[in-house]
Write an enzyme that holds these catalytic residues in place. Structure first.
Site, PDB file in Angstrom:
ATOM      1  N   VAL A  14       0.837  -1.211   0.000  1.00 29.79           N
ATOM      2  CA  VAL A  14       0.000   0.000   0.000  1.00 29.79           C
ATOM      3  C   VAL A  14       0.869   1.257   0.000  1.00 29.79           C
ATOM      4  O   VAL A  14       0.615   2.196  -0.767  1.00 29.79           O
ATOM      5  CB  VAL A  14      -0.980  -0.001   1.206  1.00 29.79           C
ATOM      6  CG1 VAL A  14      -1.883   1.230   1.150  1.00 29.79           C
ATOM      7  CG2 VAL A  14      -1.816  -1.265   1.222  1.00 29.79           C
ATOM      8  N   LYS A 105      -7.256  -2.000   9.614  1.00 28.09           N
ATOM      9  CA  LYS A 105      -8.524  -2.399  10.267  1.00 28.09           C
ATOM     10  C   LYS A 105      -8.285  -3.189  11.546  1.00 28.09           C
ATOM     11  O   LYS A 105      -9.062  -3.100  12.499  1.00 28.09           O
ATOM     12  CB  LYS A 105      -9.417  -3.183   9.315  1.00 28.09           C
ATOM     13  CG  LYS A 105      -8.775  -4.386   8.641  1.00 28.09           C
ATOM     14  CD  LYS A 105      -8.117  -4.004   7.351  1.00 28.09           C
ATOM     15  CE  LYS A 105      -7.173  -5.068   6.876  1.00 28.09           C
ATOM     16  NZ  LYS A 105      -6.835  -4.989   5.486  1.00 28.09           N
ATOM     17  N   GLY A 187      -0.581  -9.722  -3.775  1.00 29.70           N
ATOM     18  CA  GLY A 187      -0.561  -8.665  -2.758  1.00 29.70           C
ATOM     19  C   GLY A 187      -1.903  -8.429  -2.091  1.00 29.70           C
ATOM     20  O   GLY A 187      -2.122  -7.396  -1.465  1.00 29.70           O
ATOM     21  N   GLU A 190      -3.194 -10.644   3.822  1.00 26.91           N
ATOM     22  CA  GLU A 190      -2.475 -10.033   4.945  1.00 26.91           C
ATOM     23  C   GLU A 190      -1.136 -10.757   5.123  1.00 26.91           C
ATOM     24  O   GLU A 190      -0.969 -11.899   4.654  1.00 26.91           O
ATOM     25  CB  GLU A 190      -3.297 -10.187   6.235  1.00 26.91           C
ATOM     26  CG  GLU A 190      -4.616  -9.445   6.217  1.00 26.91           C
ATOM     27  CD  GLU A 190      -4.442  -7.950   5.989  1.00 26.91           C
ATOM     28  OE1 GLU A 190      -3.730  -7.293   6.750  1.00 26.91           O
ATOM     29  OE2 GLU A 190      -5.026  -7.434   5.019  1.00 26.91           O
ATOM     30  N   LYS A 205     -13.409  -5.507   9.599  1.00 26.24           N
ATOM     31  CA  LYS A 205     -14.042  -4.516   8.719  1.00 26.24           C
ATOM     32  C   LYS A 205     -15.545  -4.427   8.996  1.00 26.24           C
ATOM     33  O   LYS A 205     -16.113  -3.326   9.033  1.00 26.24           O
ATOM     34  CB  LYS A 205     -13.808  -4.907   7.261  1.00 26.24           C
ATOM     35  CG  LYS A 205     -12.352  -4.830   6.847  1.00 26.24           C
ATOM     36  CD  LYS A 205     -12.141  -5.578   5.540  1.00 26.24           C
ATOM     37  CE  LYS A 205     -10.735  -5.449   5.019  1.00 26.24           C
ATOM     38  NZ  LYS A 205     -10.446  -6.381   3.924  1.00 26.24           N
ATOM     39  N   GLY A 317      -5.260  -4.799  -2.733  1.00 21.02           N
ATOM     40  CA  GLY A 317      -4.183  -4.499  -3.687  1.00 21.02           C
ATOM     41  C   GLY A 317      -3.715  -3.061  -3.514  1.00 21.02           C
ATOM     42  O   GLY A 317      -4.432  -2.217  -2.957  1.00 21.02           O
TER      43      GLY A 317
HETATM   44  P1  NAP Z   1       3.206  -4.886   3.554  1.00 20.24           P
HETATM   45  O1  NAP Z   1       3.287  -4.996   2.070  1.00 20.24           O
HETATM   46  O2  NAP Z   1       3.623  -6.031   4.387  1.00 20.24           O
HETATM   47  O3  NAP Z   1       4.055  -3.589   3.956  1.00 20.24           O
HETATM   48  C1  NAP Z   1       4.334  -3.266   5.298  1.00 20.24           C
HETATM   49  C2  NAP Z   1       5.375  -2.158   5.285  1.00 20.24           C
HETATM   50  O4  NAP Z   1       5.601  -1.737   6.621  1.00 20.24           O
HETATM   51  C3  NAP Z   1       6.745  -2.583   4.723  1.00 20.24           C
HETATM   52  O5  NAP Z   1       7.299  -1.544   3.958  1.00 20.24           O
HETATM   53  C4  NAP Z   1       7.581  -2.815   5.991  1.00 20.24           C
HETATM   54  O6  NAP Z   1       8.965  -2.589   5.788  1.00 20.24           O
HETATM   55  C5  NAP Z   1       7.014  -1.742   6.888  1.00 20.24           C
HETATM   56  N1  NAP Z   1       7.178  -2.012   8.311  1.00 20.24           N
HETATM   57  C6  NAP Z   1       6.750  -3.068   9.025  1.00 20.24           C
HETATM   58  N2  NAP Z   1       7.062  -2.927  10.333  1.00 20.24           N
HETATM   59  C7  NAP Z   1       7.703  -1.750  10.427  1.00 20.24           C
HETATM   60  C8  NAP Z   1       8.279  -1.040  11.512  1.00 20.24           C
HETATM   61  N3  NAP Z   1       8.250  -1.525  12.757  1.00 20.24           N
HETATM   62  N4  NAP Z   1       8.853   0.155  11.264  1.00 20.24           N
HETATM   63  C9  NAP Z   1       8.895   0.660  10.000  1.00 20.24           C
HETATM   64  N5  NAP Z   1       8.352   0.052   8.948  1.00 20.24           N
HETATM   65  C10 NAP Z   1       7.779  -1.156   9.149  1.00 20.24           C
HETATM   66  O7  NAP Z   1       1.724  -4.530   4.018  1.00 20.24           O
HETATM   67  P2  NAP Z   1       0.570  -3.857   3.129  1.00 20.24           P
HETATM   68  O8  NAP Z   1      -0.123  -4.918   2.347  1.00 20.24           O
HETATM   69  O9  NAP Z   1       1.084  -2.653   2.450  1.00 20.24           O
HETATM   70  O10 NAP Z   1      -0.476  -3.444   4.280  1.00 20.24           O
HETATM   71  C11 NAP Z   1      -0.267  -2.299   5.069  1.00 20.24           C
HETATM   72  C12 NAP Z   1      -1.562  -2.000   5.836  1.00 20.24           C
HETATM   73  O11 NAP Z   1      -2.604  -1.762   4.907  1.00 20.24           O
HETATM   74  C13 NAP Z   1      -2.050  -3.126   6.722  1.00 20.24           C
HETATM   75  O12 NAP Z   1      -2.668  -2.578   7.867  1.00 20.24           O
HETATM   76  C14 NAP Z   1      -3.085  -3.823   5.869  1.00 20.24           C
HETATM   77  O13 NAP Z   1      -4.063  -4.498   6.631  1.00 20.24           O
HETATM   78  C15 NAP Z   1      -3.687  -2.635   5.178  1.00 20.24           C
HETATM   79  N6  NAP Z   1      -4.353  -2.919   3.905  1.00 20.24           N
HETATM   80  C16 NAP Z   1      -3.724  -3.664   2.961  1.00 20.24           C
HETATM   81  C17 NAP Z   1      -4.363  -3.884   1.750  1.00 20.24           C
HETATM   82  C18 NAP Z   1      -3.726  -4.715   0.666  1.00 20.24           C
HETATM   83  O14 NAP Z   1      -4.422  -5.034  -0.301  1.00 20.24           O
HETATM   84  N7  NAP Z   1      -2.443  -5.074   0.780  1.00 20.24           N
HETATM   85  C19 NAP Z   1      -5.628  -3.332   1.499  1.00 20.24           C
HETATM   86  C20 NAP Z   1      -6.229  -2.547   2.508  1.00 20.24           C
HETATM   87  C21 NAP Z   1      -5.587  -2.348   3.708  1.00 20.24           C
HETATM   88  P3  NAP Z   1       9.836  -3.535   4.795  1.00 20.24           P
HETATM   89  O15 NAP Z   1       9.371  -3.135   3.412  1.00 20.24           O
HETATM   90  O16 NAP Z   1      11.256  -3.150   5.054  1.00 20.24           O
HETATM   91  O17 NAP Z   1       9.493  -4.930   5.169  1.00 20.24           O
HETATM   92  N1  HSE Z   2      -6.204  -8.854   3.034  1.00 18.53           N
HETATM   93  C1  HSE Z   2      -7.237  -7.921   2.745  1.00 18.53           C
HETATM   94  C2  HSE Z   2      -8.212  -8.546   1.775  1.00 18.53           C
HETATM   95  C3  HSE Z   2      -6.644  -6.671   2.148  1.00 18.53           C
HETATM   96  O1  HSE Z   2      -7.887  -9.580   1.186  1.00 18.53           O
HETATM   97  O2  HSE Z   2      -9.319  -8.026   1.627  1.00 18.53           O
HETATM   98  C4  HSE Z   2      -7.669  -5.565   1.957  1.00 18.53           C
HETATM   99  O3  HSE Z   2      -8.100  -5.076   3.197  1.00 18.53           O
END
Ligand code: NAP
Ligand code: HSE
Length: 448
Positions: A14, A105, A187, A190, A205, A317
């Site tokens: 994200v 969430k 992507g 979680e 959610k 995504g």
């Molecule tokens: P992700 O790809 O795993 O990215 C997490 C990021 O946080 C990485 O850049 C990681 O660093 C960094 N990080 C983790 N711990 C840290 C710390 N202690 N200090 C500094 N940086 C740290 O996760 P994501 O999919 O982007 O999701 C992020 C949030 O958005 C979550 O709350 C998730 O539930 C929410 N979300 C995700 C989606 C989706 O589709 N992916 C959709 C809606 C909401 P590194 O890169 O060095 O590992």
């Molecule tokens: N893991 C979550 C999903 C990301 O699949 O819906 C979006 O919140």
């Protein structure tokens, strides 16, 4: 032109999506808002990891405090996930009086009340559009567009990963593990995918949506939660033959309406009783939710004034989620510009006395798949147990073409209280002719 400087904590799926989207549409946003948004710092776990041009090394730090305490940073965006460090990040930023945008969430579900109080106490706001349903602006819908409605029902596909898995299992017949691996590669999942497949992400959610719609914070323990781990290809195929599609649904339904205090009586008014639950369900193929495929999400909302509405879009995504983060950043920047941090507060309790009712008491219809010995009299014994419990069967089907000691039998059960059906099915499971635990999946109607 006025500038608002942004610090990201998290540069993964994200976070990098947000940087990319701002790169692409920053000028357009500036011309619409009269404010230029600029990312000035990004905290990641490992700043030495190569990240291409998207996240240039000059922006990176391994210390989230260097973002939150940076005097240049005016808005903090928390995108690391989890509930421990993320909570510290959000609280520290709010205590500095900095508005926070989050997509987390899990964090809101566990600590929402504390964080909203911190926002209020520090005259800063907390924005969380991206926390529910990726790119669909459902939080704005409930807080602003439908504020003049009592929300009678919401049924939503709010987990992209589960919807992706169920879609691929149905349309291509691939197995659960392979579909999950693909969802991870794309992507959607979680970091810990059990949060997706066991229904917890959808419950977080659904709890946020229920809380916004009904004005009291729904606690995670109050949400009946089932995932899709046990849904088999066989169930998906049987459901299809019966005219249904299996979807993981978040359901929020008013099951006991508000009761005003009777005039002249000492009796108090009673708030609405609501069902808040997540479970796999058979959705009729004629219902629009049945045709929401892959990582798309959709939420059907019924309000007492507006009637039925439907919100549809990509639910997971980097890009769709970044779109919601940009919407929140625009609100935060405009609020900073106009000095109006509480124009739309993060969460306002209604104090109207609502409550979550226990799932056992909620009326449900069921699809039940049993494995039974193919002998005369078995159906009669099952029917008699259900009849004694006052539960009606709308049909019994023994699909042909199955051989072996035990064969599948499908029961479609009429509306009955959930707890009563489960108790009766536990008795059925003890019959010597019934092999293994019954597979029970709720059946949703065309009406919310
Ligand atoms: P992700 O790809 O795993 O990215 C997490 C990021 O946080 C990485 O850049 C990681 O660093 C960094 N990080 C983790 N711990 C840290 C710390 N202690 N200090 C500094 N940086 C740290 O996760 P994501 O999919 O982007 O999701 C992020 C949030 O958005 C979550 O709350 C998730 O539930 C929410 N979300 C995700 C989606 C989706 O589709 N992916 C959709 C809606 C909401 P590194 O890169 O060095 O590992
Ligand atoms: N893991 C979550 C999903 C990301 O699949 O819906 C979006 O919140």
């Amino acid at each position: 032109m006025q500038q608002v400087k942004i610090g990201l904590v998290g540069g993964g799926t994200v976070g990098s999506g947000v940087v990319r989207a701002l790169e692409h549409n920053g000028e357009l946003m500036a011309s619409r808002l009269g404010i230029r948004l600029e990312v000035v710092k990004v905290a990641v776990r490992d700043p030495r990891k190569g990240r291409g041009d998207e996240l240039p090394a000059r922006l990176l730090t391994g210390d989230w405090k260097a973002v939150v305490h940076n005097p240049d940073v005016q808005v903090v965006v928390e995108l690391i996930g989890g509930t421990t460090t993320a909570r510290e990040v959000v609280l520290a930023a709010l205590r500095h009086g900095k508005p926070v945008v989050t997509a987390n969430k899990a964090l809101l579900s566990a600590h929402g009340e504390e964080l909203f109080a911190a926002a209020r106490d520090n005259n800063a706001n907390l924005y969380y559009e991206a926390s529910v349903a990726g790119g669909i602006p459902i939080i704005k819908v409930l807080r602003e567009a439908l504020v003049g409605n009592r929300i009678l029902a919401m049924r939503g596909i709010v987990n992209g990963t589960c919807n992706y898995i169920l879609t691929r299992m149905k349309l291509e017949g691939i197995d659960f593990a392979e579909a999950l691996r693909e969802a991870q590669r794309l992507g959607y999942a979680e970091a810990d995918p059990t949060l997706d497949i066991d229904g917890h992400d959808a419950a977080q959610k659904t709890g946020i949506l229920a809380s916004l719609a009904h004005g009291f914070w729904v606690q995670p323990r109050e949400i009946h939660t089932e995932g899709i781990r046990n849904v088999t290809r066989m169930d998906i195929q049987f459901a299809a033959r019966l005219g249904y599609t299996i979807r993981l649904l978040g359901v929020v339904r008013t099951v006991a309406p508000e009761r005003p205090a009777p005039k002249g009586s000492r009796k108090k008014a009673a708030g609405p009783g609501i069902q808040v639950a997540v479970y796999p369900a058979l959705v009729p193929d004629s219902h629009v939710l049945a045709s929401v495929n892959h990582a798309f999400n959709a939420i059907a909302v019924r309000g007492d004034i507006v009637g039925e509405t439907l919100f549809y879009g990509r639910g997971a995504g980097g890009d769709p989620t970044a779109s919601s983060v940009l919407g929140d950043l625009a609100d935060a920047a405009l609020d900073l510009k106009h000095g109006s941090h509480d124009r739309v507060p993060a969460f306002v309790p209604h104090h109207r006395g609502g409550r979550v009712v226990p799932m056992d008491t909620v009326t449900c219809r069921y699809y039940v798949r049993l494995a039974v010995l193919d002998r005369p009299g078995v159906f009669a014994r099952i029917a008699s147990i259900l009849a004694r419990a006052g539960i009606g069967i709308s049909s019994i089907i023994q699909p042909e073409g199955h051989e072996g000691e035990a064969v599948p039998v499908i029961l479609m059960i009429h509306d009955a209280p959930d707890g009563k059906v489960r108790k009766a099915m536990a008795r059925v499971a003890k019959l010597p002719a019934v092999k293994g635990p019954p597979m029970m999946i709720r059946v949703e109607g065309a009406e919310g």
